[in-house]
Design an enzyme around this catalytic site. Structure first.
Site, PDB file in Angstrom:
ATOM      1  CE  LYS A 141      -4.024  -2.216   2.137  1.00  0.00           C
ATOM      2  NZ  LYS A 141      -5.033  -2.152   3.240  1.00  0.00           N
ATOM      3  CE1 TYR A 163      -9.506  -2.989   0.297  1.00  0.00           C
ATOM      4  CE2 TYR A 163      -8.412  -1.044  -0.555  1.00  0.00           C
ATOM      5  CZ  TYR A 163      -8.364  -2.230   0.140  1.00  0.00           C
ATOM      6  OH  TYR A 163      -7.174  -2.666   0.690  1.00  0.00           O
ATOM      7  CG  ASN A 208      -3.851  -2.098   6.752  1.00  0.00           C
ATOM      8  OD1 ASN A 208      -3.698  -1.763   5.587  1.00  0.00           O
ATOM      9  ND2 ASN A 208      -4.909  -2.785   7.166  1.00  0.00           N
ATOM     10  CG  HIS A 222      -5.327  -6.204  -0.497  1.00  0.00           C
ATOM     11  ND1 HIS A 222      -6.540  -6.344   0.115  1.00  0.00           N
ATOM     12  CD2 HIS A 222      -5.352  -7.027  -1.574  1.00  0.00           C
ATOM     13  CE1 HIS A 222      -7.272  -7.212  -0.578  1.00  0.00           C
ATOM     14  NE2 HIS A 222      -6.570  -7.632  -1.614  1.00  0.00           N
ATOM     15  CD  GLU A 227      -8.946  -8.917  -3.867  1.00  0.00           C
ATOM     16  OE1 GLU A 227      -9.773  -8.408  -3.076  1.00  0.00           O
ATOM     17  OE2 GLU A 227      -7.837  -9.368  -3.494  1.00  0.00           O
TER      18      GLU A 227
HETATM   19  P1  ATP Z   1      -7.230  -5.764   3.052  1.00  0.00           P
HETATM   20  O1  ATP Z   1      -8.587  -6.049   2.411  1.00  0.00           O
HETATM   21  O2  ATP Z   1      -6.675  -4.413   2.660  1.00  0.00           O
HETATM   22  O3  ATP Z   1      -6.271  -6.892   2.829  1.00  0.00           O
HETATM   23  P2  ATP Z   1      -8.262  -6.650   5.572  1.00  0.00           P
HETATM   24  O4  ATP Z   1      -8.904  -7.740   4.781  1.00  0.00           O
HETATM   25  O5  ATP Z   1      -7.383  -7.030   6.717  1.00  0.00           O
HETATM   26  O6  ATP Z   1      -7.420  -5.706   4.632  1.00  0.00           O
HETATM   27  P3  ATP Z   1     -10.781  -5.249   5.471  1.00  0.00           P
HETATM   28  O7  ATP Z   1     -11.792  -5.386   6.543  1.00  0.00           O
HETATM   29  O8  ATP Z   1     -10.990  -5.937   4.168  1.00  0.00           O
HETATM   30  O9  ATP Z   1      -9.356  -5.658   6.116  1.00  0.00           O
HETATM   31  O10 ATP Z   1     -10.575  -3.693   5.228  1.00  0.00           O
HETATM   32  C1  ATP Z   1      -9.967  -3.209   4.038  1.00  0.00           C
HETATM   33  C2  ATP Z   1      -9.043  -2.074   4.408  1.00  0.00           C
HETATM   34  O11 ATP Z   1      -9.823  -0.957   4.854  1.00  0.00           O
HETATM   35  C3  ATP Z   1      -8.080  -2.350   5.579  1.00  0.00           C
HETATM   36  O12 ATP Z   1      -6.927  -3.055   5.203  1.00  0.00           O
HETATM   37  C4  ATP Z   1      -7.764  -0.948   6.018  1.00  0.00           C
HETATM   38  O13 ATP Z   1      -6.820  -0.311   5.148  1.00  0.00           O
HETATM   39  C5  ATP Z   1      -9.123  -0.262   5.869  1.00  0.00           C
HETATM   40  N1  ATP Z   1      -9.898  -0.347   7.115  1.00  0.00           N
HETATM   41  C6  ATP Z   1     -10.500  -1.445   7.633  1.00  0.00           C
HETATM   42  N2  ATP Z   1     -11.146  -1.164   8.765  1.00  0.00           N
HETATM   43  C7  ATP Z   1     -10.947   0.157   8.987  1.00  0.00           C
HETATM   44  C8  ATP Z   1     -11.356   1.073   9.999  1.00  0.00           C
HETATM   45  N3  ATP Z   1     -12.108   0.686  11.021  1.00  0.00           N
HETATM   46  N4  ATP Z   1     -10.943   2.354   9.890  1.00  0.00           N
HETATM   47  C9  ATP Z   1     -10.193   2.770   8.843  1.00  0.00           C
HETATM   48  N5  ATP Z   1      -9.791   1.968   7.852  1.00  0.00           N
HETATM   49  C10 ATP Z   1     -10.145   0.685   7.921  1.00  0.00           C
HETATM   50 MG    MG Z   2     -10.060  -7.398   3.030  1.00  0.00          MG
END
Ligand code: ATP
Ligand code: MG
Length: 140
Positions: free
Chosen positions: A10, A50, A113, A116, A127
């Site tokens: 990211k 997303y 974070n 992804h 994806e």
């Molecule tokens: P990713 O899909 O990016 O691999 P993930 O599967 O661990 O991450 P998801 O729940 O799919 O988490 O959320 C997608 C992304 O949205 C997260 O990686 C983070 O960047 C962002 N995100 C998730 N929850 C929050 C939150 N509560 N506040 C802000 N950003 C968030």
């Molecule tokens: Mg995710």
């Protein structure tokens, strides 16, 4: 049977110069880099990617973050790749991520974070197709 999954380094991790360390950690964990490209996501691309989160309160902020600078999109391959990548990444919130995981090491916050990874084999397939053509995903 080796499996493919999709990953993004990211904008936070690319900007802070951690892309190389993250790639090294993935390789140390048995992932083969099948395809990789640096790209600056457009707003439309990030919103599409997303889309599953479009009703969430953080959606606008997430799209802004994902478009703020270049990312590295990757096709990765190993045994049980989808599950193993999620393990190596660590929990979404770095505060909850296990020691040694990419998010524990390099994530700034629950949003910024670092990485992804696809959350299921079906998602991985969608994806991968969103960013790579069939030829790029073939064995070289
Ligand atoms: P990713 O899909 O990016 O691999 P993930 O599967 O661990 O991450 P998801 O729940 O799919 O988490 O959320 C997608 C992304 O949205 C997260 O990686 C983070 O960047 C962002 N995100 C998730 N929850 C929050 C939150 N509560 N506040 C802000 N950003 C968030
Ligand atoms: Mg995710």
């Amino acid at each position: 049977m080796p499996q493919k999954t999709f990953s993004i380094i990211k904008p936070d991790a690319v900007a802070s110069g951690k892309a190389g360390k993250i790639l090294a950690l993935l390789e140390e964990n048995g992932f083969r880099i099948v395809a990789a490209r640096m790209v600056r996501l457009s707003q439309r691309q990030a919103e599409g990617f997303y889309a599953v989160h479009r009703e969430r309160p953080f959606f606008g902020s997430l799209v802004k973050f994902m478009t703020e600078g270049p990312v590295i999109v990757m096709a990765l391959e190993r045994e049980d790749a989808v599950k193993k990548l999620r393990e190596v990444m660590g929990a979404t919130n770095p505060a909850n991520a296990a020691e040694g995981t990419i998010r524990k090491l390099y994530a700034e916050s629950i949003e910024r974070n670092a990485i992804h990874g696809s959350d299921a084999p079906e998602t991985a397939e969608q994806e991968l197709k969103y960013f790579f053509n069939t030829q790029e995903l073939e064995q070289l």
